[in-house]
Design an enzyme around this catalytic site. Structure first.
Site, PDB file in Angstrom:
ATOM      1  N   SER A   1       5.972 -17.823  32.083  1.00  0.00           N
ATOM      2  CA  SER A   1       4.845 -18.604  31.555  1.00  0.00           C
ATOM      3  C   SER A   1       3.572 -18.368  32.348  1.00  0.00           C
ATOM      4  CB  SER A   1       5.177 -20.096  31.601  1.00  0.00           C
ATOM      5  OG  SER A   1       6.295 -20.368  30.810  1.00  0.00           O
TER       6      SER A   1
ATOM      7  N   CYS B   1       1.121 -20.608  21.784  1.00  0.00           N
ATOM      8  CA  CYS B   1      -0.246 -20.210  22.173  1.00  0.00           C
ATOM      9  C   CYS B   1      -0.214 -18.945  23.016  1.00  0.00           C
ATOM     10  CB  CYS B   1      -0.906 -21.288  23.019  1.00  0.00           C
ATOM     11  SG  CYS B   1      -0.982 -22.875  22.258  1.00  0.00           S
TER      12      CYS B   1
ATOM     13  N   GLN C   1       6.946 -27.023  28.542  1.00  0.00           N
ATOM     14  CA  GLN C   1       6.935 -27.023  27.077  1.00  0.00           C
ATOM     15  C   GLN C   1       7.713 -25.867  26.461  1.00  0.00           C
ATOM     16  OE1 GLN C   1       4.361 -28.199  28.680  1.00  0.00           O
ATOM     17  NE2 GLN C   1       3.268 -29.718  27.497  1.00  0.00           N
TER      18      GLN C   1
ATOM     19  N   ARG D   1       2.506 -16.713  23.497  1.00  0.00           N
ATOM     20  CA  ARG D   1       3.387 -15.582  23.201  1.00  0.00           C
ATOM     21  C   ARG D   1       3.821 -15.568  21.743  1.00  0.00           C
ATOM     22  NH1 ARG D   1       6.785 -14.761  26.850  1.00  0.00           N
ATOM     23  NH2 ARG D   1       5.900 -16.263  28.287  1.00  0.00           N
TER      24      ARG D   1
ATOM     25  N   GLY E   1     -10.361 -27.653  24.775  1.00  0.00           N
ATOM     26  CA  GLY E   1      -9.200 -26.898  24.314  1.00  0.00           C
ATOM     27  C   GLY E   1      -7.954 -27.711  24.599  1.00  0.00           C
ATOM     28  N   ALA E   2      -6.849 -27.300  23.955  1.00  0.00           N
ATOM     29  CA  ALA E   2      -5.668 -28.162  24.040  1.00  0.00           C
ATOM     30  C   ALA E   2      -4.424 -27.371  24.406  1.00  0.00           C
ATOM     31  CB  ALA E   2      -5.474 -28.892  22.714  1.00  0.00           C
ATOM     32  N   GLY E   3      -4.501 -26.596  25.448  1.00  0.00           N
ATOM     33  CA  GLY E   3      -3.322 -25.833  25.891  1.00  0.00           C
ATOM     34  C   GLY E   3      -2.263 -26.748  26.466  1.00  0.00           C
TER      35      GLY E   3
ATOM     36  N   GLU F   1       6.204 -24.382  33.678  1.00  0.00           N
ATOM     37  CA  GLU F   1       5.602 -25.268  32.668  1.00  0.00           C
ATOM     38  C   GLU F   1       6.700 -25.674  31.673  1.00  0.00           C
ATOM     39  OE1 GLU F   1       5.219 -24.920  28.777  1.00  0.00           O
ATOM     40  OE2 GLU F   1       4.648 -22.969  29.555  1.00  0.00           O
TER      41      GLU F   1
END
Lengths: 417, 273
Positions: A109, A50, A116, A52, A189-191, A114
């Site tokens: 990030s 999302c 993930q 990069r 939204g689903a960041g 973060e």
């Protein structure tokens, strides 16, 4: 061969540009093989998330490769090159190595630490590996990046930052609602970070999690994860009437929730308090909303501010992480440099073996020998060749500062073109 | 004996206040100050109760008929409610906001002249007890509502301004503060209503009219109206949180205004207020 990275991230480009340049689904495989087809590019890995889009490559000449890659991206995504200039960054050699180390360690990030991103880096590497798009250089680089990220995670407290941000969000929610038991959470939204915060809230016993995402299917997946339900994105305002906590990370380049919307919603809610968390960069919720009664709006910076009560400590941890990375970049660079002498070593060996073979051929033609004799002479010739090239080969492989000079001298002395 | 028990309770209340303020200023999470505060307050409250019963027994009627006794009983009611809330909600730092207020009332009572005028026969009635007890319990509830409302405003300021230092972590959640405020107002309002009704019956018995439109009575009606609005707005329009807190503070200030202003003027047929 040298390392080159071409990419854009949340700092260099808007979500709209990022979305256009993303390598999703089939595009990833197509893109990968198209990059490998470029004359300069020997190895390649594409990391597309999302926040990069980055292409890591092993190239012969970074200068020439840069132009080719830019052309490729522009052609592949049909975007004029001029538009790319602002968004794209290129690094080669040690800055490129440093870059992937920082990315994997989550220092680059949106929310530092973060978790993930490391998984995404691993997945991208795995994909490239399966497609045989990588070689010695990229394999080593990615393996190193992953191990550096693990070192940073275990040896510093940087990773705690993201956790502490969602922890801070939960603490705040408790100071507003006291008990999260009956509360309903809306994910706009689903960041990645929103997911983490929602998970934290769920562990603290919120009643329900509702997901409103632009892509409904992705929203459904996430909702299933949380045992919640998904609604269409356009329905989010109706949903907000029943939501006590709203976590927003749509990645839109402008505001999605405005003061007037919330003013009306609050009337319908009979002013029951709402806690809004805006994780998006740039922000998706109009900051003026915090001026409304019984509405408490926090964005990432605010939460960071809450966490940063001990800023010195955090600065120290980040510095520690950067130091680890600097050390590891050195180690990698030394290894990469040793890679430079490999062509010379190979050429030297080939040349010596060629000479040996040619001389043996001549000898066997002139002097008749039986097989046994031929074998003994061949053995002797190989031994002489090997012993003669042993010292220069060892010198080439040795880790010395003026390796370039060594290479040049040996190439000159042995006339290796 | 009356004076001594009063002085002792004043001393213990003072200690309670000091401990509560120490608790407020200490950033360390020492649990000793809240405990000492509660203990001193309870001991003080015990002596205070003895004092009230003793003076009431000596006077032969409820001992709230002059400003000194009235303010002391006001403080007693506040402490009583404080203990109940402390037991029910265990809310952090409430003592720091309430004990100074209650101590201040006790101190005012202490410096007021200890006049023991015999009560005029026209006012001798069972309505005296009903009216005063309900009035003071209601006022105590409103005072607490104001104190808790103030805590709400402080805490909300922290959350809104996003500077979560100071007392943020030790103050209770906004929800709890709002709920206590609401409970206190809903409890205080009917008590106040009973006080007004019993007062007017008493007035009718004593002077032959339910209301004589003297300042004290008008103030009481204004106060009643303000808290009526607080409740109505909350239930009908969702005026919770900051507005409810601010309104209950405003309501309490009207009560204090009535107390201070009218006690000093000493006009009208209302005995001490």
């Amino acid at each position: 061969m040298r390392v080159l990275v071409a990419g854009l991230n949340h700092k260099s480009a808007d979500v709209e540009v990022r979305e256009k340049l993303a390598f999703t689904g089939e595009k990833l495989e197509q893109g990968l093989s198209a990059i490998l087809a470029l004359p300069q590019v020997k190895e390649a890995i594409i990391i597309s998330t999302c926040n990069r889009v980055e292409i890591y490559m092993g190239v012969e000449d970074p200068g020439e490769a840069t132009g080719q890659v830019k052309q490729f991206i522009s052609a592949f995504h049909s975007i004029p090159e001029k538009l790319l200039d602002k968004a794209l960054y290129f690094h080669n050699d040690s800055p490129a190595v440093r870059h992937i180390f920082r990315v994997a360690s989550s220092l680059d990030s949106m929310v530092v630490g973060e978790p993930q991103i490391l998984g995404q880096v691993k997945a991208a590497f795995q994909f490239a590996l399966e497609k045989k798009a990588t070689g010695v250089l990229m394999n080593r680089l990615m393996k190193k990046a992953i191990s550096v990220a693990k070192r940073v995670r275990t040896e510093t407290k940087v990773a705690e930052n993201a956790v502490s941000i969602s922890f801070a969000a939960v603490e705040l929610a408790r100071k507003i609602f006291n008990d999260l038991g009956g509360k309903s959470v809306l994910l706009l939204g689903a960041g990645e970070m929103a997911e983490l915060a929602a998970r934290h809230l769920m562990n603290n016993g919120v009643r329900e999690i509702v997901v409103a995402n632009r892509t409904f299917e992705r929203g459904c997946e996430l909702a299933q994860d949380f045992n919640g339900r998904a609604v269409t994105f356009s329905a989010f305002k109706d949903e907000m009437v029943h939501s006590d906590i709203v976590i927003c990370s749509t990645g839109a380049p402008n505001y999605v929730v405005f003061k007037q919307d919330l003013h009306n919603i609050m009337k319908e809610r009979k002013q029951r308090p709402v806690f809004m968390i805006d994780i998006s960069v740039p922000r998706n919720i109009d900051p003026k909303i915090n001026g409304l009664e019984n509405v408490y709006l926090y964005d990432v910076d605010d939460l960071q501010g809450v966490v940063d009560s001990n800023k010195n400590e955090r600065g120290k941890e980040a510095q520690k992480a950067e130091d680890i990375i600097t050390g590891e970049v050195d180690v990698f660079e030394r290894w990469a440099a040793s890679l430079q002498s490999i062509p010379t070593v190979v050429a030297l060996r080939q040349k010596a073996q060629c000479i040996g073979e040619a001389e043996l051929e001549r000898l066997f033609n002139r002097v008749p020998m039986d097989e046994k004799q031929q074998g003994a002479v061949r053995q002797m010739a190989t031994a002489i060749v090997n012993k003669l090239i042993h010292s220069p080969t060892a010198a080439l492989k040795e880790d010395v500062e003026d390796r370039d000079l060594f290479i040049a001298i040996i190439r000159k002395l042995y006339d290796l073109s | 004996m009356g004076a001594i028990t009063f002085d002792i309770s004043l001393a213990f209340y003072f200690c309670a206040m000091i401990f509560s303020l120490l608790d407020l200023s200490k950033s360390t999470k020492t649990k000793i100050f809240p405990k000492l505060m509660l203990l001193s307050a309870l001991v003080g409250f015990g002596f205070h109760t003895v004092y009230i019963f003793y003076t009431g027994f000596m006077a032969g009627h409820v001992p709230f008929v002059n400003p000194r006794e009235a303010t002391s009983f006001f403080a007693w009611c506040i402490f009583l409610l404080f203990f109940i809330l402390e037991y029910r909600y265990k809310v952090g730092l409430m003592g720091s906001f309430i004990t100074p207020l209650a101590f201040l009332l006790m101190f005012i009572s202490f410096i007021l002249p200890p006049e023991m005028k015999p009560l005029s026969p026209v006012l001798r009635s069972q309505w005296l007890g009903v009216h005063t007890v309900f009035a003071f319990l209601a006022n105590a509830a409103f005072a607490m509502a104001a104190g808790v409302g103030f805590m709400y405003l402080v805490q909300e300021h922290y959350v809104k301004s996003k500077h979560l230092g100071g007392l943020f972590s030790r103050l209770p959640s906004l929800h709890v503060l709002d709920e206590i405020n609401y409970r206190l107002v809903t409890a205080g309002f009917p008590l106040f209503t009973i006080a007004i009704i019993s007062g007017s019956i008493w007035a009718d018995n004593a002077w032959g009219s339910y209301i004589s439109w003297e300042p004290r009575q008008i103030w009481a009606l204004v106060t009643w109206l303000i808290f009526g609005i607080v409740l109505h707005a909350r239930l009908q329009r969702g005026w919770r949180g900051r507005r409810a807190a601010a309104l209950s503070i405003l309501g309490f200030l009207t009560i204090i205004g009535a107390f201070a202003g009218l006690a000093l003027l000493q006009k009208g047929s209302h005995v001490f207020l």
